[in-house]
Each structure stands twice: as C-alpha cells, then as structure tokens.
Design a protein around this motif. Structure first.
Motif, PDB file in Angstrom:
ATOM      1  N   LEU A   4      55.147 100.736  27.604  1.00  0.00           N
ATOM      2  CA  LEU A   4      56.742 100.373  27.524  1.00  0.00           C
ATOM      3  C   LEU A   4      56.841  98.992  27.993  1.00  0.00           C
ATOM      4  CD1 LEU A   4      58.921 103.403  28.411  1.00  0.00           C
ATOM      5  CD2 LEU A   4      58.757 101.994  26.475  1.00  0.00           C
ATOM      6  N   TYR A   5      55.927  98.648  29.134  1.00  0.00           N
ATOM      7  CA  TYR A   5      56.232  97.442  29.963  1.00  0.00           C
ATOM      8  C   TYR A   5      55.778  96.273  28.828  1.00  0.00           C
ATOM      9  CZ  TYR A   5      56.307  99.781  34.411  1.00  0.00           C
ATOM     10  OH  TYR A   5      56.623 100.748  35.196  1.00  0.00           O
ATOM     11  N   LEU A  12      62.223  91.540  24.636  1.00  0.00           N
ATOM     12  CA  LEU A  12      63.056  90.345  25.120  1.00  0.00           C
ATOM     13  C   LEU A  12      62.658  89.009  24.399  1.00  0.00           C
ATOM     14  CD1 LEU A  12      63.529  91.108  28.763  1.00  0.00           C
ATOM     15  CD2 LEU A  12      65.038  90.558  27.204  1.00  0.00           C
ATOM     16  N   ALA A  15      63.895  88.653  20.816  1.00  0.00           N
ATOM     17  CA  ALA A  15      65.575  88.417  20.965  1.00  0.00           C
ATOM     18  C   ALA A  15      65.820  86.769  21.424  1.00  0.00           C
ATOM     19  CB  ALA A  15      66.223  89.311  21.915  1.00  0.00           C
ATOM     20  N   LEU A  19      67.575  83.982  19.479  1.00  0.00           N
ATOM     21  CA  LEU A  19      68.664  82.935  20.395  1.00  0.00           C
ATOM     22  C   LEU A  19      68.502  81.500  19.852  1.00  0.00           C
ATOM     23  CD1 LEU A  19      71.206  83.405  22.079  1.00  0.00           C
ATOM     24  CD2 LEU A  19      69.810  83.085  23.965  1.00  0.00           C
ATOM     25  N   PHE A  22      69.105  80.257  16.713  1.00  0.00           N
ATOM     26  CA  PHE A  22      70.581  80.082  16.584  1.00  0.00           C
ATOM     27  C   PHE A  22      71.064  78.872  17.252  1.00  0.00           C
ATOM     28  CE2 PHE A  22      75.077  80.713  18.035  1.00  0.00           C
ATOM     29  CZ  PHE A  22      75.756  81.009  16.903  1.00  0.00           C
ATOM     30  N   PHE A  23      70.640  78.729  18.333  1.00  0.00           N
ATOM     31  CA  PHE A  23      70.894  77.197  19.269  1.00  0.00           C
ATOM     32  C   PHE A  23      70.743  76.178  18.063  1.00  0.00           C
ATOM     33  CE2 PHE A  23      71.258  78.663  23.911  1.00  0.00           C
ATOM     34  CZ  PHE A  23      72.222  79.197  23.309  1.00  0.00           C
ATOM     35  N   SER A  26      72.855  75.565  15.525  1.00  0.00           N
ATOM     36  CA  SER A  26      74.150  74.986  15.455  1.00  0.00           C
ATOM     37  C   SER A  26      74.042  73.727  15.885  1.00  0.00           C
ATOM     38  CB  SER A  26      74.769  76.274  16.738  1.00  0.00           C
ATOM     39  OG  SER A  26      74.862  75.453  17.732  1.00  0.00           O
TER      40      SER A  26
ATOM     41  N   VAL B 173      80.935  78.648  21.120  1.00  0.00           N
ATOM     42  CA  VAL B 173      79.858  79.426  20.051  1.00  0.00           C
ATOM     43  C   VAL B 173      78.596  79.632  21.034  1.00  0.00           C
ATOM     44  CG1 VAL B 173      78.549  79.436  18.128  1.00  0.00           C
ATOM     45  CG2 VAL B 173      80.954  78.444  18.225  1.00  0.00           C
ATOM     46  N   ARG B 174      78.131  78.839  21.727  1.00  0.00           N
ATOM     47  CA  ARG B 174      76.925  78.733  22.167  1.00  0.00           C
ATOM     48  C   ARG B 174      77.011  80.009  23.530  1.00  0.00           C
ATOM     49  NH1 ARG B 174      74.507  73.191  23.414  1.00  0.00           N
ATOM     50  NH2 ARG B 174      75.159  72.983  21.231  1.00  0.00           N
ATOM     51  N   ALA B 177      77.071  83.283  21.923  1.00  0.00           N
ATOM     52  CA  ALA B 177      75.628  83.684  21.544  1.00  0.00           C
ATOM     53  C   ALA B 177      74.871  84.246  22.643  1.00  0.00           C
ATOM     54  CB  ALA B 177      74.975  82.455  21.106  1.00  0.00           C
ATOM     55  N   VAL B 178      74.863  83.412  23.952  1.00  0.00           N
ATOM     56  CA  VAL B 178      74.165  83.863  25.065  1.00  0.00           C
ATOM     57  C   VAL B 178      74.698  85.332  25.691  1.00  0.00           C
ATOM     58  CG1 VAL B 178      73.656  83.695  27.436  1.00  0.00           C
ATOM     59  CG2 VAL B 178      73.696  81.571  25.808  1.00  0.00           C
ATOM     60  N   PHE B 181      73.558  87.960  23.261  1.00  0.00           N
ATOM     61  CA  PHE B 181      72.212  88.328  23.612  1.00  0.00           C
ATOM     62  C   PHE B 181      71.967  89.152  24.682  1.00  0.00           C
ATOM     63  CE2 PHE B 181      68.661  86.973  26.209  1.00  0.00           C
ATOM     64  CZ  PHE B 181      67.608  87.356  25.489  1.00  0.00           C
ATOM     65  N   ASN B 185      70.547  93.433  25.110  1.00  0.00           N
ATOM     66  CA  ASN B 185      69.639  93.784  25.688  1.00  0.00           C
ATOM     67  C   ASN B 185      69.932  94.722  26.911  1.00  0.00           C
ATOM     68  OD1 ASN B 185      67.186  92.735  24.476  1.00  0.00           O
ATOM     69  ND2 ASN B 185      68.364  90.936  24.526  1.00  0.00           N
ATOM     70  N   PHE B 189      68.833  98.638  27.919  1.00  0.00           N
ATOM     71  CA  PHE B 189      68.081  99.014  29.117  1.00  0.00           C
ATOM     72  C   PHE B 189      68.968 100.011  30.113  1.00  0.00           C
ATOM     73  CE2 PHE B 189      66.108  94.579  28.903  1.00  0.00           C
ATOM     74  CZ  PHE B 189      65.098  94.873  28.174  1.00  0.00           C
ATOM     75  N   GLU B 201      59.407 108.498  36.009  1.00  0.00           N
ATOM     76  CA  GLU B 201      59.896 107.327  35.243  1.00  0.00           C
ATOM     77  C   GLU B 201      60.624 106.380  36.363  1.00  0.00           C
ATOM     78  OE1 GLU B 201      59.848 109.011  30.726  1.00  0.00           O
ATOM     79  OE2 GLU B 201      61.572 109.209  32.159  1.00  0.00           O
ATOM     80  N   ASN B 203      59.625 104.166  38.343  1.00  0.00           N
ATOM     81  CA  ASN B 203      59.245 102.772  38.041  1.00  0.00           C
ATOM     82  C   ASN B 203      60.205 102.039  36.921  1.00  0.00           C
ATOM     83  OD1 ASN B 203      57.647 102.763  40.371  1.00  0.00           O
ATOM     84  ND2 ASN B 203      55.855 103.186  38.757  1.00  0.00           N
ATOM     85  N   LEU B 204      60.175 102.807  36.023  1.00  0.00           N
ATOM     86  CA  LEU B 204      61.036 102.255  34.797  1.00  0.00           C
ATOM     87  C   LEU B 204      62.345 101.886  35.265  1.00  0.00           C
ATOM     88  CD1 LEU B 204      59.797 103.993  31.524  1.00  0.00           C
ATOM     89  CD2 LEU B 204      59.415 101.649  32.231  1.00  0.00           C
ATOM     90  N   LEU B 207      62.762  98.878  37.026  1.00  0.00           N
ATOM     91  CA  LEU B 207      62.509  97.651  36.301  1.00  0.00           C
ATOM     92  C   LEU B 207      63.831  97.429  35.316  1.00  0.00           C
ATOM     93  CD1 LEU B 207      60.485  95.725  34.645  1.00  0.00           C
ATOM     94  CD2 LEU B 207      60.174  97.488  32.955  1.00  0.00           C
ATOM     95  N   PHE B 208      64.219  98.396  34.664  1.00  0.00           N
ATOM     96  CA  PHE B 208      65.336  98.422  33.924  1.00  0.00           C
ATOM     97  C   PHE B 208      66.659  97.750  34.591  1.00  0.00           C
ATOM     98  CE2 PHE B 208      63.847 101.767  30.816  1.00  0.00           C
ATOM     99  CZ  PHE B 208      63.025 100.637  30.058  1.00  0.00           C
ATOM    100  N   LEU B 215      69.806  89.732  33.485  1.00  0.00           N
ATOM    101  CA  LEU B 215      70.475  89.405  32.299  1.00  0.00           C
ATOM    102  C   LEU B 215      72.003  88.948  32.510  1.00  0.00           C
ATOM    103  CD1 LEU B 215      68.831  91.806  29.705  1.00  0.00           C
ATOM    104  CD2 LEU B 215      68.921  89.079  29.555  1.00  0.00           C
TER     105      LEU B 215
END
Lengths: 57, 792
Positions: A4-5, A12, A15, A19, A22-23, A26, B173-174, B177-178, B181, B185, B189, B201, B203-204, B207-208, B215
């Motif tokens: 999974l890691y 990521l 994705a 991204l 896309f940049f 544009s 727009v940028r 987009a960010v 994104f 994600n 998660f 789980e 640890n997971l 991590l998440f 993010l």
C-alpha cells in the motif's frame, strides 16, 4: 499490506504528473482560444496546384 | 462543396448582385473593381482555395486606408507585442473576419508577403497575431497586405494601452487545479477512516492523516490566500465582507486538523477544508466569467488615431498623439479627427462634432476659434495649434469627472448579510464553548467551539450568488444582452430610473431616413449618390448610406465649397447638391438641401429620424416601474414626435453636452435614484460610466462601444423590461437559497453545540448543501426565465 505504501506513492505521483500537464497546457495558452482550432482542423494545410480546377467543377 | 455558378449575376467574391454592370475575369463576374482586384491578388498567389470553403466569402470585404504613420518605426513600436533584432510580433483587430475562409486566408498570409513569417487567427476576438521580419517589411506593409485582400485592420489609440486581463484569470484557474488535485486525493485518503480501519492498520491511519495534513497546506496557503487578504482588507476599512467569515472557517478547520493529526486525537477535517476551498474557488470562477470577445472598458482611445501630422518649421513629421505638447502645430486632413483641444490657424473647418455634442449637423468654424478634441474635419486640410495635451482636453475630462464606477458604490446583498452572519456564528460558538466549560468538560468546549464555526459555514451563501447570476447571464446572452460580470446583474435589479439617449438608441444607428420633396427616378438617385460619394460631408455620407446598394459611377469636374454644396459631372449630367444659396445663386435663403440635375430643379431633401420599432411599447412597459428620461445632444426638433411616442411624464432634455448628460445622471443619483443609462456613442460615455447600470446599444456587438456595464444588441432593446424583471427574480432566488442553506446550518449546529460533530457529518453536509443550491438556483432561474418568456 506494505505494498500500500508503494501504491499510495504511485497514485500521488501520477496525479502530480497530470496536474503539471494541466499547468503546462494553461501556460502555453492552450485554453485561450477554444473556438478557432475547431475550425482550423477542417481546413487543408497544403495548397493544391489544382485549386482552380476544383473551383470550376 | 458549394461554389457560385459563374454564369449568374452575383459577384464571385462578395456574392452581391452585380446589377448588370459586370466586370469579368476568368469567366467570373465581379460587382466592382475592389472585389476583382482581391480576386486577382489571390489568383496570382494561388490562394483560390479561399473560394472553396464558403460561397462568396468576401461578403464582409472592407476597404479603408491604412494610416501612413504606421511606417514610422517609433509609432509602430508602440503597437508591437514583441520585437528582437529581426522578428516582430503584432496583434491586429480585423473586424472583417466572419467565416472559415477568412481564417484560412489570414493564416496563409506568408504566401502573399514573404516578409510575413507566421499568422494566427482568433475567430471570436476577430484578431490576427502576425509575426514578421521587420528587416523585410514594415508594419504598414503588413497592414497593407491585409487591406489588399479586403481585411483592413482597425488601428486606434487603445491598442497601445492594452489591458492584460488574462493573467489574473490564469492564476485562479491554477488555484482551482491545485485545489481539485488536493481534494481528490484527500477524499481517497479519508475513505478508510470513514469505513473503519482494523487495529493492525494503525500505521496506515497515521500515514493517511499526515498525508491529508500535507495536502491541505497548499490548499490553505496557496489556494485560499485571497480569502485572507480580502478579509483583512475588509476589516481594515471597517467593512465586513463575506470573505471574513470564510477566512475564519478556513483557519479554524486547518488549526483543528493540525492539532488532531499531530496529537493523534482524531482524523481531522482535511476533507471538508479542501472541499470547501475548491467549491469557493469554483464560485469565484463563475463570478469572474466574462465574454472574452467583448470589451467593456473602452474609452475615447478606441476612437482616436495613434498619431497625427505635426509641422515643425515647415517640415511635416508624424508624432504620436500621446506625445503632443501645448503649442505644437498639427495638420488635419479631410476625414481625420482633431485629437486635442486646439486653436484653428489656417483653412476652412467644416466639422462633424457628433462625438462631442451628439449633434450630427456639421458646423463651420473660421480661423482663430477653439476646436474641441473629437471633432472630425470633413472639408480640406486645416492647421491647428494644440492648446491642451490629449488627456486634459474637454472630451477626455469626462473620464476624470465621472465618479467611481458604480460597482464600488453599493454593497452587494452578500456583503450586507456577512456582518450579521459572522456575529451570530461567533456568539453561538462562544456560547457553546462557555456552556461546556462551565460544565467542566474542557475538551468538549474546544471541540464545540470549532465545530460551530465549521458547520455554520456560509459556503452556500458564497456560492448561490455567483451560480444564480451566472445562470441569469447565460439567459441574457442568448437574447443578445451581454453583461460585464455577475455583479452587474445585481445592479440591474435595483434600478428605478431609465435614461435614454436619442440618436442611435431610440433611433437606429443610421439615424435618419432621407425624404425627397419630389419623386426621383432610380437613374437620378444614382447620379446623386455618385456625386455625394465624393464628399465627406455628413449629409453626403448619409445620402450614400441610404443608397448603399447603388453602384458608383466616376465623377468629373468635382467641386466642393465647404458649407455650401458640391457639384460635378456624372455620366454626362451636370449635378449640383447644396443649400439654396449654392443651387440657385445668391439671395435665396429657403432651408433644406436642394438638388439640380442638368439645370432642372429636382426639389429638396431632408432627413427624418428613423425610430426603432417597438419603442413606444418598451417605454410604456418600463414606465410601470421606473421613471423615463430622454437625454439628447441634438436640438429639440423631435420633441413633438417623442411626446407622441413616449408615455406621459417622460422628462426630456435636448442640446445636452456630454458633461451635461453626466451631471443629469449624477443629480438623479443624488436624489437617491438608481439609474439605467442607455447610450451608444462617445458622447454618452461619461453618463454610461456614471450611471448605476450603463448599457451600450449597438448593431454589432464586436464593434467599438463605449465603456459600460452591458452591451446590448439593438434588436434586444424591446426585451429590456423582461431582463430587468429576471434580474430581480434572481435576487429573490438568492434570498431563498439563503433560507435553504440556513436549514442545513441548523442541522449541523444541532451536532456541533453538543460537541459531537464527527468529520464525516461535516464532509457530507457541505457537498450536499452545495449540490442542493446549484440545482435549486439553476432550475429556479430557468423557470423564472420561461415565465418571462425568455426561455433558452
């Protein structure tokens, strides 16, 4: 479950690649004019010597 | 593939009827020399594919003189987008672009002129970007190449001062987009947390949650930065705006997520946070939505030339208009515009002052008088001395006098409600925290405080306005009414006075219809038109425009005396047009413009206003809810006609200068009224800017119209009452969506005050309420539009 890691990292990364794509699009102005390219693709690039004949047909 | 049959009498190039007089070339017929010469150029360059994509692609063929000053390197440099030692890039506005043949031809310019390296067309904006080698051709030759094939570029002063809108648009727009994104994600998660993770789980889970935190950092500090800066600016000016509570919520969400993740007390609210910012940015994007091919910020510069001829010690040279100094001597030729207030030194001035006063009849001035900027010389060359630089001239002071653009003046519904909203939320949050603190549960006090703030999110409020108004905008644009932005729609809803300009707004832009006192044969009219075509006098131009379908015949012995009349020999006939004095000799002072053909009197002619259809109905409908006014720069000659057309109680004012129009609007506003101004020309520009909602009425939306809040196609004028009605419906819809969003908030608050808000509840409530609002607003707008007979 250690895989999974790795998968999380992959997803990521993918994705991020999209991204950045896309940049790039544009930044190079690909979203600026969305109308003309649609017409342009219907036109012939190369000039034919026989243009005149076609017109007279 | 459609190609016109060469045996018919329509022009091969422009498709117009050739009317018997045909020019032939290669077995094809042409209506005039112009069309034929374009064809010859295309044929000799093997560009005849132009005719294969569309039948008669040259129907928008225009001919206009490219100003000579473009050959001057200094002037040309102001127009260029880019220049290095051999390459230059320029963007031209070409109004003639209308079909795919145009694109094909304009992108093949390098075949016509070897100095042109590359050209790209933007169809909607009607622009051509051209790269050329300036060692081979200069800018004038590039423009001449365009003009030679019937696509002359329009060049004016505004092109030099090009505004750069695209940059801000791009960053938004940028950011979206960010944010998109990150929200995607974060959702991924967060799912394991919602569905429950087994103890192995752990640890997971850590991590998440750290990934979520990571993010949300760019979302808060990059995407959400504008909310913080705008909230701070609002607080500094002691004006609360909607961004203040939003900034509070974003920071609360982020801090709580940070604590929960670092101390591992919970999963945090990263999903709600990123989703919120993403949706808010979408709302901003909708609000900024604009018509990229229309410009709402034009001023006098769109009408003014780039440069004029100056005379320095007897030598003529070209000077940029912006460099003109007091005391410079300039020479203005027939058809040119006086760019700054100036003193007439030499020559007979016969000026068309319609830009300055709105009065279309020309005036004559003798040397020694002051001539205002914006006057167009219609007779021979004149010499003037500049009295004031361009920016300080009389007409330009309109832009300095007009108040702040009306958008800044009144606060929107959202901003008004934001202050009350924030107060209620903070009180509730403090109350809930105090309650749990008093009950001795400190952890719950903290979580209840943050939860209340999170749940009371005015997200829906921030979204309902842009979504509703943008739905309204798309209804409007189907009907030929283009608003500058969504804020403008809110202004439209509040207006209660309507002010019309007369010429070009209530009348058609052609303005007049010609009436002959004696009936003329077609042949006689043709002779008149041919003669009138030689003159630049407004009356002559009007006469030509009336008879645009007639073909021109060459004129010999042409003579023009400014202020009196014109004469010449057309196809062997002696034709004479002018005032009584000119036509009959001295002593006769009867009014009107008289005609004489071969010595025989053919009566006189005059122009009468050509009122737009449906004006009476429109005014009557508007009068139900608003006061009607007419402001005209013209004389009061149409007062009686207007009284018959317009409803009783209409206030009319004639002979109003551009400044008087502006002051009239300002005085209405001082009386607390909200004013819609409808105008068309430069002389209305000040009033349009001053008004709460300025509408530029135009036949062609791509043509230049003065700065305004909205551009309206002339045939959409009759729908104005419906547009205004829909705008006020929209305001009602926004209020209703506020009620709906409050219901969601109350539901969330029920959990929040108890301190038991689980992240999943917040994460579901927010998108759910947003979805409800988007569906509600768009359906409601559609229903209202259908009710007002404005269906899509």
């Amino acid at each position: 479950m250690n895989i999974l890691y790795f998968l999380v990292g992959c997803s990521l990364f993918m994705a991020l690649v999209f991204l950045l794509a896309f940049f790039w699009a544009s930044k190079t102005g690909q979203h600026e004019d969305t109308c003309t390219p649609a017409i342009r693709m219907l036109l012939d690039d190369e000039l034919k010597k026989t243009d005149e004949d076609q017109v007279q047909d | 593939m459609k190609t016109p049959d060469p045996t018919t009498t329509s022009c091969y190039h422009c498709g117009e009827e050739t009317d018997g007089r045909t020019l032939r070339s290669d077995g094809k017929t042409f209506c005039c020399q112009g069309c034929q010469s374009v064809y010859e150029i295309l044929r000799s360059n093997e560009l005849c594919s132009y005719y294969t994509y569309n039948a008669a692609p040259g129907k928008n063929r225009q001919s206009s003189e490219i100003p000579a000053y473009l050959a001057d390197a200094r002037i040309a440099a102001t127009l260029l987008d880019y220049q290095d030692d051999h390459l230059s890039k320029v963007t031209f506005f070409v109004p003639g672009i209308h079909c795919s043949s145009c694109i094909w031809l304009l992108e093949g310019l390098h075949r016509l002129n070897p100095g042109i390296l590359h050209s790209r067309t933007d169809f909607l904006k009607r622009e051509v970007k051209i790269s050329f080698d300036h060692r081979v051709v200069n800018l004038k030759e590039v423009a001449d190449t365009l003009a030679a094939v019937g696509y002359p570029p329009l060049i004016n002063l505004q092109d030099v001062v090009r505004e750069n809108h695209s940059k801000t648009d791009d960053t938004l727009v940028r950011k979206i987009a960010v944010a998109g994104f990150c929200v995607g994600n974060v959702m991924l998660f967060s799912f394991p947390e919602y569905f429950g993770l087994s103890p192995f789980e752990g640890n997971l889970k850590v991590l998440f949650s750290y990934l979520n935190l990571a993010l949300s950092i760019p979302v808060v500090f990059y995407c959400g930065r504008d909310f913080f800066t705008s909230a701070l600016a609002g607080i500094r000016q002691a004006k609360m705006n909607l961004d203040a509570p939003l900034a509070l919520i974003i920071s609360t969400l982020f801090l709580r997520t940070l604590f929960e993740v670092v101390f591992q007390t919970g999963p945090g609210f990263a999903d709600t946070l990123t989703g919120l910012v993403f949706l808010l940015l979408m709302g901003r994007y909708t609000r900024q939505r604009s018509y990229r091919h229309l410009s709402f910020n034009r001023d006098y510069r769109s009408y003014f030339p780039l440069a004029v001829t100056t005379i320095n010690e007897g030598a003529e040279r070209v000077t940029a208009v912006s460099d003109l100094q007091t005391g410079d001597r300039i020479r203005i030729r027939s058809g040119e515009l006086v760019p700054a207030d100036a003193l007439l030194l030499q020559g007979a001035a016969c000026l068309d002052m319609s830009f300055v006063t709105g009065e279309s009849a020309p005036v004559t001035r003798s040397s020694g008088t002051v001539i205002y900027a914006g006057a167009r010389q219609t007779a021979g060359p004149i010499e003037l001395e500049i009295l004031k630089p361009v920016q300080l001239s009389y007409l330009m002071s309109l832009w300095n006098d007009a108040g702040e653009p009306a958008n800044g003046k009144s606060r929107s519904f959202n901003d008004r409600i934001a202050a009350a909203f924030s107060l209620v939320v903070v009180t509730l949050a403090v109350g809930a925290a105090a309650f749990w603190y008093a009950a001795g549960d400190q952890a719950k006090a903290w979580s209840a405080f943050t939860a209340v703030i999170i749940v009371a999110c005015p997200c829906v409020l921030a979204l309902s306005t842009p979504f509703t108004l943008s739905a309204v905008l798309s209804v409007f644009d189907k009907w030929g009414f283009y608003l500058k932005n969504t804020d403008a729609a809110e202004q439209l809803a509040n207006c209660n006075e309507v002010v019309f300009d007369k010429t070009g707004t209530l009348t058609t832009s052609k303005g007049r219809r010609v009436n002959f006192s004696m009936s003329l044969t077609m042949g006689e009219r043709q002779l008149l038109t041919a003669l009138a075509a030689c003159s630049l006098h407004p009356v002559s131009r009007q006469l030509c425009r009336e008879a645009a379908f007639l073909k021109l015949i060459p004129v010999e012995d042409y003579k023009e005396v400014p202020g009196r009349g014109i004469s010449g020999t057309v196809a062997g006939h002696q034709v004479c047009i002018g005032n009584a004095d000119w036509v009959f000799g001295a002593d006769d002072q009867s009014a009107g413009t008289h005609l004489l053909i071969d010595g025989a009197y053919k009566g006189s002619f005059s122009f009468s206003a050509d009122w737009r259809e449906g004006i009476a109905k429109l005014a009557a409908a508007l009068a139900e809810t608003a006061g009607i006014h007419v402001l005209s720069g013209d004389t009061a000659k149409d007062r009686q006609t207007l009284k018959k057309i317009l409803p009783p109680g209409t206030r009319m004012r004639f002979g109003a200068s551009p400044h008087a129009k502006l002051d009239y609007i300002a005085s209405l506003q001082q009386a607390g009224r909200k004013v819609i101004m409808l105008g068309d020309g430069l002389n209305d520009a000040g009033a349009l800017r001053q008004s709460d909602f300025g509408i530029a009425v135009t036949e062609d939306v791509n043509a230049f119209s003065p700065g305004c809040h909205a551009i309206m196609k002339a045939d959409a004028l009759a729908y104005l009452p419906r547009f205004a009605g829909l705008a006020s419906d929209a305001m009602r819809i926004i209020k209703w969506s506020f009620v709906i969003s409050s219901l969601y908030n109350c539901l969330g608050l029920y959990f929040a005050v108890q301190g038991t808000l689980y992240p999943l509840v917040a994460a579901v409530l927010m998108p759910l309420s947003t979805l409800t609002i988007v569906i509600f607003t768009s359906t409601a707008v559609r229903i209202c539009a259908a009710k007002r007979r404005l269906s899509l």
